[in-house]
Scaffold this motif. Sequence first.
Motif, PDB file in Angstrom:
ATOM      1  N   GLY A   1      -4.202  -3.178  -1.868  1.00  0.00           N
ATOM      2  CA  GLY A   1      -3.836  -1.889  -2.455  1.00  0.00           C
ATOM      3  C   GLY A   1      -4.376  -1.750  -3.863  1.00  0.00           C
ATOM      4  O   GLY A   1      -5.300  -2.462  -4.262  1.00  0.00           O
ATOM      5  N   ILE A   2      -3.797  -0.842  -4.620  1.00  0.00           N
ATOM      6  CA  ILE A   2      -4.394  -0.512  -5.926  1.00  0.00           C
ATOM      7  C   ILE A   2      -4.268  -1.657  -6.921  1.00  0.00           C
ATOM      8  O   ILE A   2      -5.010  -1.703  -7.894  1.00  0.00           O
ATOM      9  CB  ILE A   2      -3.802   0.774  -6.541  1.00  0.00           C
TER      10      ILE A   2
ATOM     11  N   ASP B   1      -4.734   3.696 -13.195  1.00  0.00           N
ATOM     12  CA  ASP B   1      -6.128   3.935 -12.817  1.00  0.00           C
ATOM     13  C   ASP B   1      -7.001   4.091 -14.058  1.00  0.00           C
ATOM     14  O   ASP B   1      -8.117   3.568 -14.120  1.00  0.00           O
ATOM     15  CB  ASP B   1      -6.253   5.193 -11.941  1.00  0.00           C
TER      16      ASP B   1
ATOM     17  N   ASN C   1       0.812  -1.217   0.000  1.00  0.00           N
ATOM     18  CA  ASN C   1       0.000   0.000   0.000  1.00  0.00           C
ATOM     19  C   ASN C   1       0.845   1.266   0.000  1.00  0.00           C
ATOM     20  O   ASN C   1       0.335   2.358   0.223  1.00  0.00           O
ATOM     21  CB  ASN C   1      -0.923   0.007   1.218  1.00  0.00           C
ATOM     22  N   ASP C   2       2.143   1.119  -0.227  1.00  0.00           N
ATOM     23  CA  ASP C   2       3.051   2.267  -0.099  1.00  0.00           C
ATOM     24  C   ASP C   2       3.284   2.915  -1.461  1.00  0.00           C
ATOM     25  O   ASP C   2       3.760   2.247  -2.384  1.00  0.00           O
ATOM     26  CB  ASP C   2       4.386   1.756   0.484  1.00  0.00           C
ATOM     27  N   PRO C   3       2.932   4.195  -1.607  1.00  0.00           N
ATOM     28  CA  PRO C   3       3.104   4.831  -2.923  1.00  0.00           C
ATOM     29  C   PRO C   3       4.575   5.013  -3.322  1.00  0.00           C
ATOM     30  O   PRO C   3       4.849   5.433  -4.444  1.00  0.00           O
ATOM     31  CB  PRO C   3       2.396   6.186  -2.758  1.00  0.00           C
ATOM     32  N   ARG C   4       5.482   4.683  -2.416  1.00  0.00           N
ATOM     33  CA  ARG C   4       6.899   4.755  -2.793  1.00  0.00           C
ATOM     34  C   ARG C   4       7.354   3.492  -3.515  1.00  0.00           C
ATOM     35  O   ARG C   4       8.491   3.405  -3.947  1.00  0.00           O
ATOM     36  CB  ARG C   4       7.756   5.004  -1.541  1.00  0.00           C
ATOM     37  N   LEU C   5       6.491   2.506  -3.630  1.00  0.00           N
ATOM     38  CA  LEU C   5       6.816   1.313  -4.412  1.00  0.00           C
ATOM     39  C   LEU C   5       6.099   1.397  -5.752  1.00  0.00           C
ATOM     40  O   LEU C   5       4.907   1.695  -5.801  1.00  0.00           O
ATOM     41  CB  LEU C   5       6.349   0.037  -3.705  1.00  0.00           C
TER      42      LEU C   5
ATOM     43  N   ASP D   1       1.855   2.418 -12.979  1.00  0.00           N
ATOM     44  CA  ASP D   1       1.467   3.145 -11.772  1.00  0.00           C
ATOM     45  C   ASP D   1       0.339   4.108 -12.147  1.00  0.00           C
ATOM     46  O   ASP D   1       0.112   4.376 -13.321  1.00  0.00           O
ATOM     47  CB  ASP D   1       2.651   3.973 -11.250  1.00  0.00           C
ATOM     48  N   PRO D   2      -0.355   4.684 -11.143  1.00  0.00           N
ATOM     49  CA  PRO D   2      -1.268   5.779 -11.466  1.00  0.00           C
ATOM     50  C   PRO D   2      -0.457   6.942 -12.068  1.00  0.00           C
ATOM     51  O   PRO D   2       0.708   7.078 -11.707  1.00  0.00           O
ATOM     52  CB  PRO D   2      -1.849   6.184 -10.109  1.00  0.00           C
ATOM     53  N   PRO D   3      -1.027   7.771 -12.911  1.00  0.00           N
ATOM     54  CA  PRO D   3      -2.444   7.750 -13.302  1.00  0.00           C
ATOM     55  C   PRO D   3      -2.788   6.742 -14.406  1.00  0.00           C
ATOM     56  O   PRO D   3      -3.957   6.407 -14.551  1.00  0.00           O
ATOM     57  CB  PRO D   3      -2.686   9.181 -13.791  1.00  0.00           C
TER      58      PRO D   3
ATOM     59  N   ARG E   1      -7.313   0.533 -15.660  1.00  0.00           N
ATOM     60  CA  ARG E   1      -8.082  -0.392 -14.837  1.00  0.00           C
ATOM     61  C   ARG E   1      -9.542   0.054 -14.732  1.00  0.00           C
ATOM     62  O   ARG E   1     -10.453  -0.771 -14.830  1.00  0.00           O
ATOM     63  CB  ARG E   1      -7.434  -0.513 -13.448  1.00  0.00           C
TER      64      ARG E   1
ATOM     65  N   TYR F   1      -4.817  -4.810  -6.150  1.00  0.00           N
ATOM     66  CA  TYR F   1      -5.651  -5.922  -5.681  1.00  0.00           C
ATOM     67  C   TYR F   1      -6.254  -6.629  -6.895  1.00  0.00           C
ATOM     68  O   TYR F   1      -6.687  -5.987  -7.859  1.00  0.00           O
ATOM     69  CB  TYR F   1      -6.759  -5.367  -4.784  1.00  0.00           C
TER      70      TYR F   1
END
Lengths: 404, 464
Positions: free
Chosen positions: A346-347, A92, A52-56, A87-89, A95, A349
């Motif tokens: 996390g995103i 997102d 859940n870490d946005p640094r990964l 990664d986002p964006p 998906r 999932y």
Amino acid sequence: MALGTMSAQITDFANRADPYPLYAALRKSPVTRQDDGTYLVSTYYEVRSLANDPRLSNDLRNRAPGAGGPAVAEEDTNLPPSFLFHDPPEHDRLRNTTMRPFGPPHSPRFLHDMRDDIAEIITGLLDALEGKDEVDVVEDFAYPLPVTAICRILGVPREDEPRFHGWADTVASGLDPSQGKEKAQEARRELGAYLSDLIEAKRRHPGSGILGSLAQETGSNGSMSTAELVSTSMLLLIAGHETTVNLIGNATLTLLRHPDILKRFQTEPGLVVPLVEEVLRYEPPVQFIPFTAALSDIDIAGTTIPKGAQVWLLLASANRDPKRFEDPDRFDPDREDNQHLGFYTGIHYCFGAPLARMEAQLALPLLFRRIKNPRLTADPPPYRANPVLRGPHHLPVAIDGLAA
Amino acid sequence: MSADADVQALRRKGRIVVVGASLAGLRAAETLRDLGFTGSLTLIGDEPYEPYDRPPLSKQVLLGMEPAEDTALPRKRDIDAEWRLGAAAASLDRAAEHVRLVNGDAVPYDRLLITTGTKARPWLHPEEAALDGVFVLRTRDDSARLSRKLAAGPRRVLVIGAGFTGSEIASVCRERDVEVTVAERAPAPLVGALGEVVAAAAARLQRDHGVDLRCGVSVTALEGDQAGRLRRAHLSDGSAIDVDVAVVSLGAIRNTEWLAGSGLAAGPRGVACDAGCRVFDVNGIVTDDIYAAGDVARSPHPLFGYQFLSLEHWGNAVEQAQVAAHNMVSTGPDRRPHLWVPMFWSVQFGVNIKSVGVPTMGDQLVIAQGALAEGRFVAVYGYRGRVIAAASFDSGKWLGFYQQQIETGASFPPDYAMVDRRTDALQPVDPAFPDPHLPTHEPTVTLTGHSPTERGVQFTAPRA
């Protein structure tokens, strides 16, 4: 590239049938640095936190050159990465677009309306076992079910399956960090060409299934490009081929190894809901995520994962962490608060989680209602080569025929 | 008798009374039984219904997707309770240790839990509030009535106040293709909760979906026709709008009137209790037999400067109820603190809005991920150089990470590389919350008495 000591052991086929002692050894320290600069994360709270870490980042372009770790097949072909490797964006956008025809909020009934179809596929597969006294639960049941289901959901002609079966397997092998990527990349190109043609046809005649709807979304004003849709459909097709088969295979194997629970399950089919969750914890179809990269230094559990490092998140190990799950090596469908990481968190999932649950929850009660007196004839059974998408290659089971 | 033996006896054959039969009351009752409490359990509720879930009332029920009567809360277990529904608590007599109901019944207790929640703040002018077409939204009945009205196709709905409830109502109106005007005194919707910077994104969301959003104005009067039906609303900018429905969504008031005269520290801001949910009396001395949980409770939170926070959040009600229940049947050292990190969500205009921590404490803000202009972002709030809160639009899955940052007192601004970060150097800005120095309508307390034995504290009613 050579893998670090522990990662080499995890991917070593000799440990495929029982990787859990390796994980237990790794959990002595939540985060372990390998000689090749890779970091293995093995404990529940640390895996959950990093997932859940946005640094990964899941974007393969973010790995520092020379930071160590294997390549993944999605690199270096002319197709863009799927949303799993974005990664986002962008993640997102891709998906969410893909979710429109598949689930809520836009298509809340899509999967529900597939239930009868899937039950029918299951019944058909089981009827075909008539007259046998030994069945291969993988070959005869756990594999064809999700493949037929994903073809129907996507709108891919089932009769083409023999063509893309091999490609799908080979592309998935690209997730295996110990394997070379050339074959996987070639398979990816060929499967991509097949799907491009199919999507082109769907643009004119959408037919049923989500590819038809998504093909209408591509184009100049669309929310994804045609190449992105090709990558997306490849991801879904492969996930449909390579994961649910292991969920059903692992569940069957685990039940046959736990006769008391099997007996109870046969008279209490409603047990399937917590039972599937417990299989996802105990024998998760996706064992680990070997491709995330740190975008900045991350302090965790007394270690600093440096910027650029590749990080493996060991879901199957986290699921057996005694700090989170009491008596974790015990298979216990009555376990309360079973927030396993079998579908990741996390995103990223699992996109297909509701489909996988539905298939397994329909398939297992029917399977064990129909096959009489099932016995394992090989324990452990022969495993698939893939260490990430782990499950039996064959699951030979002796039976006393079929109940009506 | 030792405290241990007291608690053992209480667990066996004590009388626990829960006033307030909604989410917090139900979950507390279930927890008590889970913990092996075998005494008598009484749940008192002012509404005639068994506990129901409120979030759908401003969403699915209002959209007509789900009937209001289908919102009953799922039961986690049998609680073997005596239900006193439809008979509100009227007063509390601490000396006699009983709750008096409006019908005159006295319900005695050994331990009391207060979970009376909140009610909708009514329209200022009662005669205007009585007009046909003027609504509030708090209860199941409110939602069923308003849903029927929206289904009948009103010409225009006026939403008075653009907090979360008001904004969700406006969203439902647009989804049902009903014209809607939103009147908000602040410069944008959700300003009180999230500050002007983030609220600007909420305002754009409303306007993009065809809401006639009017900020910086208040509604001065609601006008009815001769039959007593609402027909027009007058605004502070001198304009008037023809409307046949007005929904008053000016926030909530805590249901504490019944505690007037009880000697508890209860007032319009809630029932003050310690981190273990034990209620304070008006002198600031903690009681040992009266507990509070849910929307009505105010308790100090160590992460937020030990400020007394009262949180109208679904998750808080559940957690605090469980802590209260546990502490009611435990002795000192076994008691647990309520350390929930505030978290709430809303869905409006197809966007998921989520918040963690206490944004209103923020003195600075950065957009850490995404972009305000895209309507997809995470805003992180800082307080004296630490991360104190985060709010997201359509990016809620990241908030678990920011919750950890809040819990560990991580430094602000978060100046490390992360996915979906748009600017290299984060420029913290003022989140722009309303001026806290404006006078309020709250009561004050005065110290009374002279000798140490008679010295005490008294609530003084607000001056009109």
